[in-house]
Design an enzyme around this catalytic site. Structure first.
Site, PDB file in Angstrom:
ATOM      1  N   LYS A   2       0.847  -1.204   0.000  1.00 56.35           N
ATOM      2  CA  LYS A   2       0.000   0.000   0.000  1.00 56.35           C
ATOM      3  C   LYS A   2       0.879   1.250   0.000  1.00 56.35           C
ATOM      4  O   LYS A   2       1.681   1.453   0.911  1.00 56.35           O
ATOM      5  CB  LYS A   2      -0.918   0.004   1.233  1.00 56.35           C
ATOM      6  CG  LYS A   2      -1.710   1.306   1.420  1.00 56.35           C
ATOM      7  CD  LYS A   2      -2.635   1.266   2.643  1.00 56.35           C
ATOM      8  CE  LYS A   2      -3.294   2.631   2.889  1.00 56.35           C
ATOM      9  NZ  LYS A   2      -4.135   2.661   4.105  1.00 56.35           N
ATOM     10  N   ASP A  24      -2.540  10.184   3.770  1.00 49.90           N
ATOM     11  CA  ASP A  24      -3.949   9.809   3.934  1.00 49.90           C
ATOM     12  C   ASP A  24      -4.654  10.842   4.804  1.00 49.90           C
ATOM     13  O   ASP A  24      -4.599  10.769   6.028  1.00 49.90           O
ATOM     14  CB  ASP A  24      -4.029   8.409   4.564  1.00 49.90           C
ATOM     15  CG  ASP A  24      -5.482   7.954   4.756  1.00 49.90           C
ATOM     16  OD1 ASP A  24      -6.387   8.623   4.217  1.00 49.90           O
ATOM     17  OD2 ASP A  24      -5.686   6.920   5.424  1.00 49.90           O
ATOM     18  N   LYS A  30     -10.080  12.961   8.203  1.00 43.15           N
ATOM     19  CA  LYS A  30      -9.628  12.511   9.523  1.00 43.15           C
ATOM     20  C   LYS A  30      -9.606  13.696  10.495  1.00 43.15           C
ATOM     21  O   LYS A  30      -9.461  14.832  10.059  1.00 43.15           O
ATOM     22  CB  LYS A  30      -8.201  11.952   9.419  1.00 43.15           C
ATOM     23  CG  LYS A  30      -8.112  10.585   8.795  1.00 43.15           C
ATOM     24  CD  LYS A  30      -6.685  10.065   8.830  1.00 43.15           C
ATOM     25  CE  LYS A  30      -6.573   8.697   8.199  1.00 43.15           C
ATOM     26  NZ  LYS A  30      -7.298   7.649   8.924  1.00 43.15           N
ATOM     27  N   ASP A  89       1.550   6.300   5.611  1.00 43.73           N
ATOM     28  CA  ASP A  89       0.585   5.360   5.050  1.00 43.73           C
ATOM     29  C   ASP A  89       1.095   4.675   3.770  1.00 43.73           C
ATOM     30  O   ASP A  89       0.362   3.930   3.134  1.00 43.73           O
ATOM     31  CB  ASP A  89      -0.746   6.095   4.804  1.00 43.73           C
ATOM     32  CG  ASP A  89      -1.951   5.186   4.952  1.00 43.73           C
ATOM     33  OD1 ASP A  89      -1.809   4.112   5.570  1.00 43.73           O
ATOM     34  OD2 ASP A  89      -3.021   5.536   4.429  1.00 43.73           O
ATOM     35  N   ASP A  94     -12.229   7.212   3.800  1.00 37.59           N
ATOM     36  CA  ASP A  94     -11.015   6.962   4.584  1.00 37.59           C
ATOM     37  C   ASP A  94     -10.632   5.470   4.572  1.00 37.59           C
ATOM     38  O   ASP A  94      -9.546   5.102   4.997  1.00 37.59           O
ATOM     39  CB  ASP A  94     -11.218   7.461   6.020  1.00 37.59           C
ATOM     40  CG  ASP A  94      -9.905   7.621   6.767  1.00 37.59           C
ATOM     41  OD1 ASP A  94      -8.836   7.551   6.118  1.00 37.59           O
ATOM     42  OD2 ASP A  94      -9.951   7.814   7.996  1.00 37.59           O
ATOM     43  N   GLU A 116      -9.528   3.780   2.223  1.00 39.55           N
ATOM     44  CA  GLU A 116      -9.028   3.872   0.843  1.00 39.55           C
ATOM     45  C   GLU A 116      -7.997   2.793   0.526  1.00 39.55           C
ATOM     46  O   GLU A 116      -7.800   2.441  -0.623  1.00 39.55           O
ATOM     47  CB  GLU A 116      -8.418   5.258   0.603  1.00 39.55           C
ATOM     48  CG  GLU A 116      -6.954   5.447   1.041  1.00 39.55           C
ATOM     49  CD  GLU A 116      -6.722   5.311   2.545  1.00 39.55           C
ATOM     50  OE1 GLU A 116      -7.708   5.394   3.305  1.00 39.55           O
ATOM     51  OE2 GLU A 116      -5.570   5.105   2.956  1.00 39.55           O
ATOM     52  N   ARG A 144      -7.939  -0.414   1.051  1.00 43.73           N
ATOM     53  CA  ARG A 144      -8.526  -1.615   0.418  1.00 43.73           C
ATOM     54  C   ARG A 144      -8.942  -1.341  -1.014  1.00 43.73           C
ATOM     55  O   ARG A 144      -8.970  -2.237  -1.853  1.00 43.73           O
ATOM     56  CB  ARG A 144      -9.686  -2.124   1.288  1.00 43.73           C
ATOM     57  CG  ARG A 144     -10.794  -1.144   1.477  1.00 43.73           C
ATOM     58  CD  ARG A 144     -11.685  -1.509   2.654  1.00 43.73           C
ATOM     59  NE  ARG A 144     -11.149  -1.031   3.933  1.00 43.73           N
ATOM     60  CZ  ARG A 144     -11.732  -1.227   5.096  1.00 43.73           C
ATOM     61  NH1 ARG A 144     -12.865  -1.903   5.183  1.00 43.73           N
ATOM     62  NH2 ARG A 144     -11.187  -0.774   6.208  1.00 43.73           N
TER      63      ARG A 144
END
Ligand code: BES
Ligand code: MN
Ligand code: ZN
Length: 498
Positions: free
Chosen positions: A268, A273, A280, A291, A350, A352, A354
């Site tokens: 990933k 993020d 967030k 991230d 959020d 994101e 996956r």
């Protein structure tokens, strides 16, 4: 730092410093005993006087010791001899290294590799020593205008093995340790680099640069136009809210039989993020630059295995993007069609990770992989479940699961298996699409993994949720380089089996 191995007794070492251990309470290790015997009990007299109890982290530096050839002897507290864990061992090594670095020894011979570390053989102790030493010396100061400099830094560490016949294994452990710590350093540097510098384009450039170092490593960068043509709409739904173009980095290390199925590592690579429209909260949001640590650990692993020239084929597939709330951003409720054809209702922008991983995982099918392992800072729920000690492991294939658990035990870069039972699928039902991208309050790390499993039906797959292990928060905030050590060990084991 330079590392090497050697056998022989402590008094014969012509070096700046010999490092030997003392257990708690006031008990000598074999090498400390040896020096004590040669000095008429000088070491034991100091210890009796109370200069060193033997607690982990204590040190005592001695100069001009009779009947030895070294300039200094560093006594290091090792804690209790019984049940000496690898965590304790690594603390002992770190403490020794920072003391040496601060006290002017540019070279040292370590007898700490003789410590009876629970569950570790001599090679593993060497590997742990190298990793702990490099970890304690690591600084991310590229962006500071004044760097802390050490006047006489430690440059060379010699690790001892009991006998001459242990030298070959010891040398192999040093080779592996150096390659792995090089990979760890790359992963840390990328992780620590701020989001305004470490963009998807930056990660892609670093991958290309890395592949120029090794003739059997190649890199291809897929741009947004190609991703769109292929139908990676789940991935692109995340990058839509950002001005930085998304990229898919595809690396191919081809050093086994060309007919052998490759191991695919998927990382990933969300370089920042913000949460997107499901923004967030502000507290510690800076940490979301980490991230992309899944991507960084995959790059670090590729670096390590290329350095070791393991005879095996390994591919890296890294979807990389920012998750931002720009005008074109995906909105809660939007539905996209993934590369696999499965439609996804994005209830929370959020979640994101996956979304970018599912398309990367479908993309892996075309390589007919032997296994696919994805690595992702996927859920805060995994941090709640396992903390910083183990990564969450999810897999649809129990042999793969066990191989990863074993690689984790032998490196100390541990994983813990979590369930993927069918019952959890219920939580991902959507009123309007095939799948929802969130599964409610309960078992957040499991529902995230369950979501990914829907895209991995055609091959053996494991998912590592590294949200808790990839970086440290607090005063010593920073990337850890995990799980480069675990993944490299897994690949070493696979290369050995074939
Ligand atoms: N990158 C985060 C996961 C994360 C959170 C890692 C905190 C490390 C520390 C991920 O993209 C995310 O935001 N996940 C959400 C999922 C939720 C919306 C279902 C989370 O964990 O809160
Ligand atoms: Mn997120
Ligand atoms: Zn994320």
């Amino acid at each position: 730092m330079e590392f090497s191995v050697k056998s022989g007794s402590p008094e014969k070492q012509r070096t700046a410093c010999v490092v030997v251990g003392v257990y708690e309470p006031r008990r000598l290790t074999p090498s400390a005993q040896r020096i004590d015997d040669l000095t008429d009990g000088y070491i034991s007299s100091l210890i009796r006087r109370g200069d060193l109890e033997g607690k982990v982290g204590q040190t005592l530096l001695l100069h001009n010791i009779d009947n030895t050839l070294c300039d200094r002897i560093l006594l290091v507290g090792c804690g209790r001899e019984r049940d000496l864990s690898f965590t304790q061992y690594r603390k002992i090594i770190s403490q020794s290294v920072s003391t040496l670095n601060d006290t002017g020894s540019m070279e040292a011979v370590f007898y700490l590799t003789e410590l009876p570390v629970k569950g570790c053989n001599s090679s593993q102790r060497i590997r742990h020593a190298i990793e702990a030493a490099q970890d304690s010396l690591y600084r991310f100061d590229q962006l500071k205008s004044k760097k802390d400099t050490t006047r006489r830094p430690l440059r060379k560490i010699v690790l001892t093995v009991p006998n001459r016949r242990d030298l070959t294994d010891g040398e192999q452990a040093v080779r592996e340790g150096m390659a792995i710590t090089q990979g760890i350093q790359l992963a840390k540097d990328l992780g620590n680099m701020p989001g305004n510098i470490c963009t998807p384009g930056y990660l892609a450039d670093r991958a290309v640069t890395l592949s120029k170092v090794y003739s059997n490593l190649s890199t291809e960068i897929l741009e947004e136009a190609e991703l769109e043509k292929m139908g990676m709409n789940a991935f692109l739904s995340v990058s839509k809210g950002s001005r930085q173009p998304a990229k898919m980095i595809v690396m191919n290390f081809l050093n086994g039989d060309p007919a052998d199925a490759p191991i695919c590592l998927v990382g990933k690579g969300v370089t920042f993020d913000s949460g997107g429209i499901s923004l967030k909260p502000g507290a510690a949001m800076d940490e979301m630059k980490y991230d992309m640590c899944g991507a960084a650990s995959v790059l670090g692993t590729i670096n390590a295995i290329a350095e070791l020239q393991l005879e095996i084929n390994v591919m890296a597939v890294i979807p990389t993007t920012e998750n931002m709330p720009d005008g074109m951003a995906t909105k809660p409720g939007d539905i996209v069609t993934s590369l696999s054809g499965t439609t996804i209702e994005i209830l929370n922008t959020d979640a994101e990770g996956r979304l970018i991983l599912c398309d990367a995982l479908s993309y892996c099918e075309r390589f007919n992989p032997s296994v696919v392992i994805d690595v992702a800072t996927l859920t805060g729920a995994c941090v709640v479940a396992l903390g910083k000690h183990a990564a969450g492991l999810f897999s649809n294939h129990s042999p793969l699961c066990h191989e990863l658990i074993n690689a984790g035990k032998s490196t100390g870069d541990r994983v813990w298996e979590m369930p993927l039972w069918d019952e959890y699928q219920e939580q991902l039902k959507s009123n309007f699409a095939d799948l929802a991208n969130i599964g409610g309050k309960e078992a957040g790390s499991v529902t995230a993994a369950t979501f990914l499993s829907a895209f991995c039906k055609k091959y053996h797959w494991a998912h590592l949720d590294i949200a808790g292990v990839a970086w440290k928060s607090g005063n010593h905030k920073g990337a850890t380089g995990r799980p480069v050590s675990l993944l490299t060990q897994y690949v070493i084991d696979q290369a050995g089996d074939s």
